[in-house]
Each structure stands twice: as structure tokens, then as C-alpha cells.
Design a protein around this motif. Structure first.
Motif, PDB file in Angstrom:
ATOM      1  N   GLU A  29       0.860   4.460  -2.756  1.00 40.51           N
ATOM      2  CA  GLU A  29       0.593   5.845  -2.363  1.00 40.51           C
ATOM      3  C   GLU A  29       1.553   6.824  -3.030  1.00 40.51           C
ATOM      4  O   GLU A  29       1.230   8.006  -3.167  1.00 40.51           O
ATOM      5  CB  GLU A  29       0.667   5.987  -0.839  1.00 40.51           C
ATOM      6  N   ARG A  50       0.819  -1.206   0.000  1.00 46.46           N
ATOM      7  CA  ARG A  50       0.000   0.000   0.000  1.00 46.46           C
ATOM      8  C   ARG A  50       0.860   1.267   0.000  1.00 46.46           C
ATOM      9  O   ARG A  50       0.535   2.255  -0.661  1.00 46.46           O
ATOM     10  CB  ARG A  50      -0.928   0.002   1.215  1.00 46.46           C
ATOM     11  N   ARG A  90      -7.026  -2.452   0.578  1.00 44.64           N
ATOM     12  CA  ARG A  90      -5.597  -2.308   0.324  1.00 44.64           C
ATOM     13  C   ARG A  90      -5.325  -1.141  -0.617  1.00 44.64           C
ATOM     14  O   ARG A  90      -4.198  -0.650  -0.689  1.00 44.64           O
ATOM     15  CB  ARG A  90      -5.040  -3.600  -0.286  1.00 44.64           C
ATOM     16  N   ILE A  91      -6.333  -0.728  -1.344  1.00 47.31           N
ATOM     17  CA  ILE A  91      -6.226   0.444  -2.215  1.00 47.31           C
ATOM     18  C   ILE A  91      -6.918   1.597  -1.505  1.00 47.31           C
ATOM     19  O   ILE A  91      -8.117   1.528  -1.220  1.00 47.31           O
ATOM     20  CB  ILE A  91      -6.883   0.189  -3.581  1.00 47.31           C
ATOM     21  N   SER A  92      -6.191   2.627  -1.199  1.00 42.53           N
ATOM     22  CA  SER A  92      -6.744   3.727  -0.409  1.00 42.53           C
ATOM     23  C   SER A  92      -7.778   4.515  -1.197  1.00 42.53           C
ATOM     24  O   SER A  92      -7.760   4.558  -2.437  1.00 42.53           O
ATOM     25  CB  SER A  92      -5.621   4.665   0.042  1.00 42.53           C
TER      26      SER A  92
END
Length: 505
Positions: free
Chosen positions: A318, A314, A378-380
Motif C-alpha cells: 500500500e 499488504r 492480497r492485492i488491494s
């Protein structure tokens, strides 16, 4: 003459600042002394230069040799300075004439036998010369292996050489026939050949979404079960993009020359990068003590495909947020910083759940709601918010697998994409994805029904301002593909269908 000054270039990100290689011979104990912030590979050049000069039949000065690489506060790395250092020693000791040295810039790594080995960043160096004010004042002498790459900069004077002796003969020989010849690139080959969309069976909704993404340079997330064709679609996407301009081709080639070199055979071929999900943040965005470009910069003017998106760390994902907005990446270190272009088009793919079969007709998904939420989280949210289009790619029906290919060829789709892209260039001189907030207000005007539909959807789905603007830009692209100036409710409705976030499923 005990002093010789030659010109070369260092690498600092995409820039290639000029370096003066000053060689001075003085009385004292025989010694090579190198100053000017050289890295280890530059300090080792004295041994390569000694052996190359000796094996080429020249005398090693039995004096104190001081080599200064100016400016002193700029780090110098790689073996590119071997050639100018060797020539400086020969000119300072009177073994070759030094009157014409200032008309050239030099770069090349020497073998112990005096052969010239290829260097990294040759095109970036000539690209920097092209942009400098005095670019017409000097030609460039480089290893033969770098000639085609460097000569892609059309007006650059490139003189390739295979050995140190050839370079010395260029300055010492009275016969013009013994001089180095200016390199002329061979005519570039056929237009690039990409994988064709006609190979893809079914998936009409996904194909349409990829056409829209290509026309407006929009980022795209494909969500679907294993074997649905996500990777197959992504690998063919680059063939839909408009042809590269000369400026784009030069920028892309210059970035690639900073790592593994660039082949003229890849001229105007849009990059397609697909890093593994175990890649680190440095591999993705670039870095190192002396920063080098990462995957996002190597994909400049092309496509970055991230398969199995949730499997990436993650924190690694980012780091994409800032370059996705700005189109460049700045890597800062204590002593200096480096800027690299990163105007890539992101295509990502993922499964809807850990097992991959959520919503599959077979009904064999047994993932709990908590496991699905953890997987998708897991993907913001901020990263998802920056992906313009997010669509589902359904499983292929068995009868579709046995049917013949029914899709349009890439060339047919690319023609429509190119037409829409021309409209954008004429209207705003950039793709729709790169529109600013003020330009969105100017160029993305909706009719009454379209405005009402978008406002209602935004309130219902609790979209952010960024999501609102991205839907507007996608709707603008859909209208361009339709050849209409005004964005209608139908265009807005289609754009909304391409914005079904994971959080809303």
C-alpha cells in the motif's frame, strides 16, 4: 589565530545542505567539545582526529578545543566531517596556513593512521554544490575513492587525496608540484549492455505489451503459471527503455550514492531493482531515524520488479500508491523530513492462484474459489487500479520449448520505443504515463468509434475514472507506436485488452 572556519556538507534526503565547521582554541583544561547536533559517529570523530593528527606527526593542542557544526538545528551524521575538523584544528593552532581554506569544501573520514576513507553521498554533495548559487566559488577536496563518482558532475572541481598529509601539503607547500591535482574522469565506457529479448521464445502477446509499456512508461502486471517466463521477460524489459539523459543519469547516480556509492562503470545504466517479497515497508520506500532511500528511489529512472506480488505484506504494497502517482516520496520524522525522487517503472508478476496452475492446460489446479479469491485479494483494488496494464502470460507449449528463439532483438524493439518516446517529448515534453487530466483531454482525442467502444467497456466493467484515464493513456502510446496522431478504435481495443483486471477473470 585561534579560530578556523571550513566548509562541508551534511545529507538530508537528496539535499546536501552546507555546513560550517568552526574550530576554536581557548585557554582551559585540554578537552574536545563538539556542538551542533552531532550524531554518535560524528561525536566519535574526536578520537579519530586525535589519533590521525598524532600519527601524521602534528601536535595535539594542549587547550580547550570547541567544534561547532552550524547550522545548529541540522542533524549531522557519518564520518564525513573528520577531515574538515582535523584541518580546522591544524589551522586554528597555526600548524597549516588558513588563508586558502575558504576556497574549498571538505569531506572525508579519517583512519587512525591518517588515511582518507570513502564517504557516502559524494555525488549527492557535488550535485547540491552544482545547484547552489555559489557553486563556482569553491572546489571540493574528497577521498581518492570518491573522486570518479563526484567528478561525474562535469563542472565540479574535484581534488582527491589519499591521506591527511597530502591535504595539508596542498595548503602548506610553496611548490605547485606538491599540491593536489584536479581529478579528470576517464572517458566513459561503451553503452550499457542489457539482457536481450531475442532469448525469449514465444509469448508474442506479452512482448507486445512490454513494448507498449516501455514506450509510454506504463506500469505492468504479469499474471501466469510458474515457468511461463514472467521473470525472464521482466529482466529484459530495461533494455527496451530509451537511453538515459544526462540529467536522469545524474539524478539516479546521486540517489545511489546515498547508500552504497556509485561506480562510474554504471553511468547511464538504468537501475533494475528486484527486492525480495519479505522486504519491509521501510526497505521499499526508505526511512530510518536519519532517512535513507528505499528500493523505489534506488529504482529512480529505472525499473522496480516485484516478483510474487501477493506474497508481499499488504501494508507494504500500500505504501506504493502515493509515489506511483507523484513520482517522489517524502519521509517525515518528528525533527525533520527528507524528500527522495521515486519516478520508477513498476513491473510486477504473480501466479493466478495459490498453487499457480489456474487455467493451466494440465488441469492440475485444485484450488477452491474461496482460496483463489483470498489469494488475489492480497492485492488491494486501489493498488490494482494504479497499475496501467494487466495481462496474462500463458504456459509454454512443449513444442515451443524445443524450437529456436523467434523473437526480435531488444535493439529492434528499442528503436520503435525510442521513436514513440520522441513523439511524446515533442508533443507534451513528458511520457504519456505522466499526463495530467487536462493534458489527457488535449492529447488523447478519440475518433467516434473509439470513444463509443471505450464508454461501452467502462459501463460494462464498472471502471473507475482512474482506470478510464489510464486506458486512454495506453491507447495514446499505441497510437504513437503506430505513428498516428488520432487514436482509433483499434488502438482503444488493444488498450482494453491490456486492462483485464484480476477482479474480472
Amino acid at each position: 589565530m585561534s579560530l578556523a572556519v571550513l566548509r562541508s556538507r551534511a545529507l538530508a534526503g537528496m539535499d546536501a545542505p552546507a555546513v560550517s565547521v568552526e574550530v576554536h582554541l581557548a585557554n582551559g583544561l585540554p578537552k574536545f567539545l563538539m556542538v551542533g547536533l552531532p550524531e554518535t559517529e560524528v561525536r566519535e570523530s574526536q578520537e579519530r582526529v586525535r589519533a590521525a593528527l598524532q600519527n601524521a606527526g602534528f601536535d595535539i593542542p594542549n587547550r580547550r578545543v570547541t567544534i561547532n557544526l552550524a547550522p545548529a538545528d541540522l542533524p549531522k551524521e557519518s564520518g564525513r566531517f573528520d577531515l574538515p575538523i582535523a584541518l580546522g584544528v591544524l589551522a586554528a593552532s597555526g600548524q597549516i596556513p588558513g588563508r586558502d581554506l575558504d576556497k574549498y569544501e571538505f569531506a572525508g573520514e579519517l583512519s587512525l593512521s591518517g588515511l582518507l576513507r570513502p564517504i557516502r553521498g559524494a555525488l549527492a554533495m557535488t550535485f547540491a554544490m552544482h545547484r547552489s548559487r555559489d557553486r563556482a566559488a569553491r572546489a571540493f577536496i574528497l577521498p581518492l575513492a570518491n573522486a570518479e563518482e563526484a567528478a561525474l558532475m562535469g563542472d565540479a572541481e574535484i581534488y582527491p587525496a589519499e591521506t591527511l598529509l597530502q591535504v595539508c601539503a596542498h595548503f602548506a607547500a610553496a611548490d605547485p608540484g606538491s599540491r593536489l591535482q584536479r581529478h579528470r574522469n576517464k572517458p566513459l565506457g561503451e553503452p550499457p549492455c542489457y539482457l536481450d529479448f531475442s532469448d525469449v521464445k514465444g509469448q508474442q502477446h506479452a512482448k507486445r505489451a512490454m513494448e507498449v509499456a516501455a514506450a509510454g512508461s506504463h506500469s505492468l502486471l504479469l499474471v501466469g503459471p510458474p515457468g511461463a517466463g514472467k521473470t525472464m521477460l521482466a529482466s529484459r524489459f530495461v533494455g527496451l527503455l530509451p537511453p538515459m539523459t544526462d540529467e536522469e543519469a545524474l539524478e539516479s547516480a546521486a540517489v545511489q550514492s546515498l547508500t552504497r556509492g556509485f561506480s562510474a562503470a554504471n553511468w547511464k545504466v538504468r537501475p533494475y531493482r528486484s527486492p525480495h517479497h519479505t522486504s519491509s515497508g521501510v526497505a521499499l520506500v526508505g526511512g530510518g531515524n536519519l532517512p535513507r532511500p528505499g528500493e523505489i528511489s534506488l529504482a529512480h529512472c529505472g525499473v522496480l520488479f516485484l516478483d510474487e506480488l501477493p506474497e508481499f505484506d499488504r501494508r507494504v504494497l500500500e505504501v506504493l500508491r502515493q509515489p506511483m502517482e507523484s513520482g517522489n516520496i517524502t519521509i517525515s520524522r518528528a525533527a525533520h523530513q527528507a524528500d527522495f525522487p521515486a519516478r520508477f517503472q513498476l513491473i510486477a508478476a504473480m501466479n493466478p492462484c495459490p498453487c499457480g496452475y489456474l487455467g493451466h492446460p494440465s488441469g492440475k489446479c485444485h484450488c477452491s474459489s474461496e482460496a483463489i479469491a483470498r489469494y488475489q485479494d492480497r492485492i488491494s483494488g486501489p493498488l490494482l487500479d494504479r497499475i496501467d496494464m494487466q495481462i496474462e502470460v500463458g504456459a509454454m507449449a512443449p513444442d515451443m520449448m524445443s524450437a529456436g528463439a523467434d523473437g526480435e532483438a531488444s535493439a529492434t524493439i528499442a528503436a520503435r520505443v525510442a521513436h514513440a518516446f520522441v513523439l511524446q517529448q515533442q508533443r507534451q515534453d513528458k511520457s504519456n504515463q505522466r499526463l495530467t487530466t487536462r493534458e489527457i483531454d488535449q492529447h488523447c482525442k478519440l475518433d467516434r468509434e473509439g470513444d463509443k467502444l471505450l464508454r461501452t467497456t467502462m459501463l460494462h466493467l464498472h471502471w473507475s475514472a482512474r482506470a478510464y484515464h489510464r486506458v486512454l493513456k495506453v491507447a495514446r502510446t499505441i497510437a504513437d507506436l503506430a505513428g498516428t496522431q488520432r487514436i482509433s478504435a483499434a488502438h482503444v481495443a488493444e488498450a482494453i485488452q491490456y486492462r483485464r483486471s484480476l477482479r474480472e477473470r
